[in-house]
Write a protein that holds these residues in place. Sequence first.
Motif, mmCIF file in Angstrom:
data_model
loop_
_atom_site.group_PDB
_atom_site.id
_atom_site.type_symbol
_atom_site.label_atom_id
_atom_site.label_comp_id
_atom_site.label_asym_id
_atom_site.label_seq_id
_atom_site.Cartn_x
_atom_site.Cartn_y
_atom_site.Cartn_z
ATOM 1 N N ARG A 24 -24.009 -31.814 46.618
ATOM 2 C CA ARG A 24 -23.494 -31.621 47.975
ATOM 3 C C ARG A 24 -22.024 -31.235 47.966
ATOM 4 O O ARG A 24 -21.538 -30.614 48.900
ATOM 5 C CB ARG A 24 -23.687 -32.905 48.793
ATOM 6 C CG ARG A 24 -25.145 -33.243 49.068
ATOM 7 C CD ARG A 24 -25.274 -34.619 49.698
ATOM 8 N NE ARG A 24 -24.766 -35.657 48.813
ATOM 9 C CZ ARG A 24 -25.480 -36.247 47.868
ATOM 10 N NH1 ARG A 24 -26.739 -35.905 47.698
ATOM 11 N NH2 ARG A 24 -24.958 -37.176 47.096
ATOM 12 N N ARG A 25 -21.303 -31.641 46.902
ATOM 13 C CA ARG A 25 -19.900 -31.269 46.763
ATOM 14 C C ARG A 25 -19.705 -30.640 45.397
ATOM 15 O O ARG A 25 -20.279 -31.091 44.400
ATOM 16 C CB ARG A 25 -18.995 -32.504 46.858
ATOM 17 C CG ARG A 25 -18.988 -33.216 48.191
ATOM 18 C CD ARG A 25 -18.179 -34.507 48.101
ATOM 19 N NE ARG A 25 -18.818 -35.462 47.197
ATOM 20 C CZ ARG A 25 -18.220 -36.544 46.670
ATOM 21 N NH1 ARG A 25 -16.953 -36.773 46.945
ATOM 22 N NH2 ARG A 25 -18.877 -37.361 45.871
ATOM 23 N N PRO A 26 -18.871 -29.605 45.306
ATOM 24 C CA PRO A 26 -18.572 -29.056 43.979
ATOM 25 C C PRO A 26 -17.856 -30.103 43.132
ATOM 26 O O PRO A 26 -17.231 -31.039 43.643
ATOM 27 C CB PRO A 26 -17.667 -27.865 44.293
ATOM 28 C CG PRO A 26 -17.129 -28.107 45.657
ATOM 29 C CD PRO A 26 -18.179 -28.877 46.387
ATOM 30 N N ALA A 27 -17.925 -29.927 41.821
ATOM 31 C CA ALA A 27 -17.378 -30.939 40.915
ATOM 32 C C ALA A 27 -15.896 -31.183 41.148
ATOM 33 O O ALA A 27 -15.422 -32.322 41.107
ATOM 34 C CB ALA A 27 -17.629 -30.527 39.470
ATOM 35 N N TYR A 28 -15.136 -30.131 41.423
ATOM 36 C CA TYR A 28 -13.698 -30.324 41.619
ATOM 37 C C TYR A 28 -13.420 -31.168 42.855
ATOM 38 O O TYR A 28 -12.497 -31.988 42.878
ATOM 39 C CB TYR A 28 -12.977 -28.972 41.706
ATOM 40 C CG TYR A 28 -13.154 -28.229 43.017
ATOM 41 C CD1 TYR A 28 -12.336 -28.504 44.116
ATOM 42 C CD2 TYR A 28 -14.146 -27.265 43.164
ATOM 43 C CE1 TYR A 28 -12.504 -27.842 45.321
ATOM 44 C CE2 TYR A 28 -14.328 -26.599 44.364
ATOM 45 C CZ TYR A 28 -13.505 -26.886 45.442
ATOM 46 O OH TYR A 28 -13.682 -26.233 46.638
ATOM 47 N N ARG A 29 -14.248 -30.985 43.923
ATOM 48 C CA ARG A 29 -14.055 -31.747 45.147
ATOM 49 C C ARG A 29 -14.406 -33.217 44.923
ATOM 50 O O ARG A 29 -13.708 -34.130 45.384
ATOM 51 C CB ARG A 29 -14.919 -31.163 46.247
ATOM 52 C CG ARG A 29 -14.836 -31.854 47.608
ATOM 53 C CD ARG A 29 -13.522 -31.582 48.298
ATOM 54 N NE ARG A 29 -12.610 -32.723 48.225
ATOM 55 C CZ ARG A 29 -11.425 -32.742 48.787
ATOM 56 N NH1 ARG A 29 -10.986 -31.680 49.461
ATOM 57 N NH2 ARG A 29 -10.652 -33.789 48.679
#
Length: 488
Positions: A24-29
């Motif tokens: 649901r969220r990119p890894a950086y986020r």
Amino acid sequence: MMMHAVGARAVARDLGGWRDDAGRRPAYRALADGIRLLVHDGRIPLGAALPGERELAAELGVSRTTVTTAYSVLREEGYLSSRQGSRSTVTVPATSRAPGPVPRRASSAGDVVDLSYAAMVAPVAEVQEAYGAALQALPPFLDTHGMEPHGIAVLREAIAERYRARGLETSAAQIMVTSGAQHALRLLLGVLAAPGERVLVDHPTYPNALAAIRRVGGRPVPVPVRPEGGASRAWDLGGIRSAARQTAASMAYLIPDFHNPTGLCLDDAGRAELARIARDTRMTLVVDETMVDVWLDAPPPAPVATHARGIADGEVVTIGSVSKSHWGGLRIGWIRADPELIVRLVGSRSASDLGTPVMDQLAAVHLLNVGDGPVEDRRELLRTQRAVLLDELSARLPDWVPTVGTGGMSLWLKMPAPVSTALAATAPSHGVVLAAGPRFGVEGAFERYVRLPYARPADELRRAVAGIAAAYDALGVTVEPAEPALVV
């Protein structure tokens, strides 16, 4: 100038389950959210330098680009400050600065409900009366230097009388007054636990105790508390004995009275066994009784130290305070120990402070002497608020399994999926501040758990559960069949 650099291994440990495996969220986020939560929790202090991008990427097993982008997000949000040629240091946005470890932020639901603390607001009339009485009692102390590292005699005697009323013979010579229970623990660690030595702890346990152990260079050794065992079997007493022998631990820090965070209370037989373990292994057992007056369903058994008379008496030390029973802003705690240890503690105290403020001590004397009425009023309020929280959770989050202890100020809830860190990072956007489960454990444990205090007013609890449910829904967790509540 920066305070110190935080190692990549320490950051990876404290991040726990930071990854968003559902995508649901990119890894950086997800990484940025996790680091931001560590800043809010105080596990990464302001002014500390974060690990280098390459170093952290290697420790987490991600690309350097992921870490670089996460740092950029944190920099844009005001959580990092960077200068050419130096490592990024932690800060918080200027608009978010506020007392306590967690910035308060506006949300569409109204003011943020802070559930990161298990503490009630002051009983205003009682505290004002206590300080009025303290002011009247102050003049005789004005002819002295006012520095009493032992604590003033009248308060030490009042605390000793509390123990005698609970069946534990105690003299004022066995009492040292401190500036809260956390200060008491820090003093004991300084005397009893040399750097590198192991300290046994409940698992889960009070987060600030873990921080204090690590601050003096101690190595916490976790021994499980299993709510499903009920009050008689929740503590792994065999595990405590084995761990003490195998690690040669010099000290144990345990919370048998309405354990934080589960609310469980160890029975009398278990307390007797703890005293035997302390005697047999020559390990100093530090018993935290901070919650002892916050019983809701049944009062606790006699203190652990009642089982340690004679040759084992010096191996059981008790700490307490008025912060939970009366008010956290009144920083009065104490240590009950063998007089010889009290002398050692007083000798070491001068390196940090020269005594607890006399006015606060006199106010505590008044509160301890007025009887149990005001404390019972707070117990009744907590019973009502606990019921409200349980009802709201049953209606909105029926797949969460609460441990319902017989006292304390919080529920310890098991979630269907290991999303505690992600939930705590998401919840402020829905009007709630949470303490993630891994804060209460060692090496990233308890991602399936979250502590929810019921120390806030009922309307705030209803609003908080609505916000938590919205944050949980936003994570898209697949719901598993519900389990029954663990009523112990």
